[in-house]
Design an enzyme around this catalytic site. Structure first.
Site, PDB file in Angstrom:
ATOM      1  N   SER A 173     -36.929  43.664  95.338  1.00 23.04           N
ATOM      2  CA  SER A 173     -37.188  41.919  96.125  1.00 23.04           C
ATOM      3  C   SER A 173     -37.447  42.147  97.315  1.00 23.04           C
ATOM      4  O   SER A 173     -38.468  43.197  97.304  1.00 23.04           O
ATOM      5  CB  SER A 173     -35.892  41.213  95.345  1.00 23.04           C
ATOM      6  OG  SER A 173     -36.275  39.747  95.589  1.00 23.04           O
ATOM      7  N   ASP A 336     -40.491  36.179  85.701  1.00 20.89           N
ATOM      8  CA  ASP A 336     -40.305  35.477  87.338  1.00 20.89           C
ATOM      9  C   ASP A 336     -40.925  34.575  88.066  1.00 20.89           C
ATOM     10  O   ASP A 336     -42.305  34.436  87.930  1.00 20.89           O
ATOM     11  CB  ASP A 336     -40.489  36.784  88.275  1.00 20.89           C
ATOM     12  CG  ASP A 336     -39.718  36.819  90.161  1.00 20.89           C
ATOM     13  OD1 ASP A 336     -39.747  36.384  90.049  1.00 20.89           O
ATOM     14  OD2 ASP A 336     -40.184  38.108  90.310  1.00 20.89           O
ATOM     15  N   HIS A 369     -36.306  36.549  88.173  1.00 24.62           N
ATOM     16  CA  HIS A 369     -36.209  37.044  88.853  1.00 24.62           C
ATOM     17  C   HIS A 369     -35.106  38.453  88.718  1.00 24.62           C
ATOM     18  O   HIS A 369     -35.745  39.810  88.897  1.00 24.62           O
ATOM     19  CB  HIS A 369     -36.270  37.372  90.324  1.00 24.62           C
ATOM     20  CG  HIS A 369     -36.949  37.545  91.520  1.00 24.62           C
ATOM     21  ND1 HIS A 369     -37.956  37.860  91.761  1.00 24.62           N
ATOM     22  CD2 HIS A 369     -36.056  37.732  92.359  1.00 24.62           C
ATOM     23  CE1 HIS A 369     -37.124  38.302  92.840  1.00 24.62           C
ATOM     24  NE2 HIS A 369     -36.733  39.197  93.158  1.00 24.62           N
TER      25      HIS A 369
END
Length: 389
Positions: A173, A336, A369
């Site tokens: 991320s 995601d 995610h």
């Protein structure tokens, strides 16, 4: 980017990783007169860091782990044998694991302006820190900082250890942004780059999504234009910000799975406009608990750093990626909804078009995610082979 706020998620994480005997210690690194990307100077910067494994004599086996938005440097192991929770990537970092600490010296540092200011295991400089010039917290007088600044603090830390090249930089991320920024800003330093649930530039859609994270904080009267230190902090706004971040970081199937009792026609909200559904209460309680260790201004600065992100921090994405010399591996999560796979695919395809060495594979799951944190071991063998070839 992003979150480990839910007790239920933490319990789920514990259930899917094996116990670890890797014990780690948090250390501190400081640098004076740190020059930021936009030309400001921060008189004193201090961040926490930890390491796993041993640095070889040639200092050629170092791997840097760069953490996600609300994460910390605690990537693996435990601080004590009775520590209830190992580091977030303990499934792939450790002796004999994908990132094998019998072979590699693994470094992880808290970012500049880390979100978890009140976490006793976090050391970071940011708006909540004391400004040496005034003796008071910086607040919004702290300069805007970028992902490049996070990388430059890490570079100073790595250099202080006598390391001049990294076997790999790996991060999920917001950590993926740091990893690819390393590869574009310092191409001669980085031999391999792994981007997990990541991207190489923030597009308009993501910039808007990030802005929604900031708005509840700014709308909380206690925020007081960032001047709340020594008075009531804007916990209500911060809690609602964390609720939004959490929901966006998860896939609907996962939330529906852990809230099976949800009913649209619950009696309390049916009869009282001020009452909430049990699912809303669940998320609010979890976010409120997490808010007590975070700082609202730090969240705002992290949001801005992510909004400003463009690999290479100049010109265009293609210009930035043209500088990459590292072998690259992109591992987005198929479900995601925050940093969707098309963003990693764009970086991968651009590198391939430029004739660079790049690979792409997806992590499957129902946690959206957060599959990049909790299901990364799906790609453990691919990561292991990538690091060893």
């Amino acid at each position: 980017m992003f979150l480990r706020v839910l007790g239920l998620l933490i319990c789920f994480h514990v259930s899917i990783v094996s116990a670890t005997e890797l014990l780690v210690e948090k250390q501190a690194f400081s640098i004076d007169n740190f020059a930021t990307f936009n030309g400001n100077v921060i008189e004193e910067v201090t961040v926490g860091w930890e390491s796993y494994g041993e640095l070889n004599e040639e200092k050629s086996n170092a791997i840097l782990i760069t953490h996600y938005f609300s994460g910390t440097s605690h990537a693996a192991g435990k601080y004590s044998p009775d520590d209830p929770q190992p580091g977030y990537w303990d499934a792939i970092i450790g002796p004999g694991k994908a990132i094998d600490t019998n072979k590699f010296f693994v470094i992880s540092s808290d970012t500049l302006i880390n979100a978890g200011v009140h976490d006793p295991n976090v050391i970071t400089t940011g708006p909540a820190s004391i400004n040496p010039a005034t003796g008071k917290p910086y607040g919004l007088n702290f300069p805007v900082v970028t992902i490049r600044d996070f990388v430059n603090v890490q570079k100073a830390l790595v250099e202080s250890l006598g390391i001049s090249k990294l076997h790999a930089v790996i991060g999920p991320s917001m950590g993926s942004m740091q990893a690819i920024e390393w590869a574009t800003a310092y191409p001669d330093w980085v031999e391999r780059m792994v981007s997990v649930i990541g991207m190489a530039q923030t597009d308009a859609w993501t910039t808007l999504a990030l802005e929604h994270w900031a708005l509840p904080i700014r709308l909380d009267p206690d925020w007081n234009n960032g001047n709340y230190y020594g008075s009531t902090p804007p916990l209500q706004g911060l809690t609602h910000s964390l609720m939004l971040i959490t929901q966006q970081a998860l896939y609907p199937d996962f939330i529906n799975q852990i809230q099976p009792q949800h009913s649209p026609l619950e009696q309390a909200p049916l009869n009282d406009i001020n009452a909430s559904h049990s699912a809303v209460q669940w998320l609010h309680v979890a976010a409120a608990q997490r808010a007590t260790i975070m700082d609202a201004n730090h969240i705002l600065y992290l949001v801005r750093a992510c909004q400003l992100f463009l690999a290479g921090h100049s010109g265009s994405l293609e210009e930035g990626l043209s500088k990459v010399k590292a072998k690259s591996l992109f591992l987005p999560a198929s479900s995601d909804l925050l940093l969707m796979p098309y963003m990693a695919r764009l970086a991968h395809d651009t590198l391939a078009r430029l004739g660079k060495s790049t690979q792409y594979a997806e992590i499957n799951g129902i946690q959206g995610h957060l599959d990049g944190v909790y299901q990364v071991q799906q790609q453990a063998e691919k990561i292991k082979q990538f690091l060893e070839n």
